[in-house]
Design an enzyme around this catalytic site. Sequence first.
Site, PDB file in Angstrom:
ATOM      1  CG  HIS A  93      -1.691   1.268   1.419  1.00 12.52           C
ATOM      2  ND1 HIS A  93      -2.622   1.701   0.493  1.00 12.52           N
ATOM      3  CD2 HIS A  93      -1.681   2.202   2.407  1.00 12.52           C
ATOM      4  CE1 HIS A  93      -3.166   2.830   0.920  1.00 12.52           C
ATOM      5  NE2 HIS A  93      -2.599   3.165   2.066  1.00 12.52           N
ATOM      6  CB  SER A  94       0.640   4.311   0.476  1.00 11.72           C
ATOM      7  OG  SER A  94       0.966   5.678   0.439  1.00 11.72           O
ATOM      8  CE1 TYR A  95       8.409   6.788   0.267  1.00 10.70           C
ATOM      9  CE2 TYR A  95       9.191   4.762   1.278  1.00 10.70           C
ATOM     10  CZ  TYR A  95       9.453   5.976   0.670  1.00 10.70           C
ATOM     11  OH  TYR A  95      10.749   6.376   0.466  1.00 10.70           O
TER      12      TYR A  95
END
Length: 416
Positions: free
Chosen positions: A292-294
């Site tokens: 997720h995300s980073y």
Amino acid sequence: MSFSFIALILLTIWINMAQLQQGGPDEKEKTTALKDLLSRIDLDELMKKDEPPLEFPDTLEGFEYAFNEKGQLRHIKTGEPFVFNYREDLHRWNQKRYEALGEIITKYVYELLEKECHLKKVTLPVDATESEPKSFIFMSEDALTNPDKLMVLIHGSGVVRAGQWARRLIINEDLDSGTQIPYIKRAIEEGYGVIVLNPNENYIEVEKTKAQVQLSSDSSDEPAEKRERKDKIQKETKKRRDFYEKYRNPQKEKETVQLYIRDNGSPEEHAIYVWDHFIAESAAENVFFVAHSYGGLAFVELMIQREADVKNKVTAVALTDSVHNVWHQEAGKTIREWMRENCCNWVSSSEPLDTSVESMLPDCPRVSAGTERHELTSWKSFPSIFKFFSEASEAKNSSVKLAPTRRSNRIKYEEL
């Protein structure tokens, strides 16, 4: 001293300055004096004078909150959701109270990973001495021995820790949407081994006086290029962490320093370390990532550093609103081609779940996560991701039994 009262004082000073600037030399001298006075006013110090001590309970019961049968955080007496603005005009104090509760939530999720999901906690580095800073990950008992499937979970940046997608969701929504527990339970039910990364646990904080004898992770025989890259990553991590922790320790009771964890001083380093010491050594024929995300950026960095190994072992990668950038990270053509065939990014969008979304970057396909909220993308795409992994596994097995596919041909060519 309330914020509105301080604002009224400052407003009065500014009005006087504006009036004086229209006068002669004497008035200009007074204006200069007022400017000097304003420059000496420390708003933080003014706000701290009447700020209550930053002392908060260390248990959910102390906060008078508990999770109900639906996994929602509710006040024990009133049944109401968590209230952020507990004290008016004390935003910083409320923020610190929220962070204190967040630390309790983190420990609570750790307990759930061990008790409900039956994962074991593994210390990092694997050869850590008694005195050096340490981190940890969680894994199922069969994570390294499962011959078929292994699922690896990587959360994003910020205050979240192993087992979480978003602290805000855990506190304001429920455990299902905010934690990785639904992924872990379903993965185990479907025969996956599981490894849960902890990419934000990069250092420990100690009092400055106690940190004079600092254990350095520097090695005299370490290549200069590797050391320079590590320093750069750690500086970027510190800058990002300082942004997320801008409210940290406002009353400055103690001055602390950060002691970085050896070979785990950033999310990128952590992902590579866990790959080298656990994932690469696992028996699983099919490895699947959810990032997720980073966490997506950390995976791409892992691919750049371990391209051949990742291609050989990883079957599919599900990204949820990933912030990776193949140009900025300088991912090569062969990596971009592999990502187009083996990755999918569920992004925040107003379109229905799994609807194709245009991308400006030449990497993996993008589809809608069925929500416009970044932090909800992992939860909303949950069923689609397991379907994606199942189809990828079936496709790989079919390609092994039948004629070689374009992907298998390319791998053989690259090996040559």
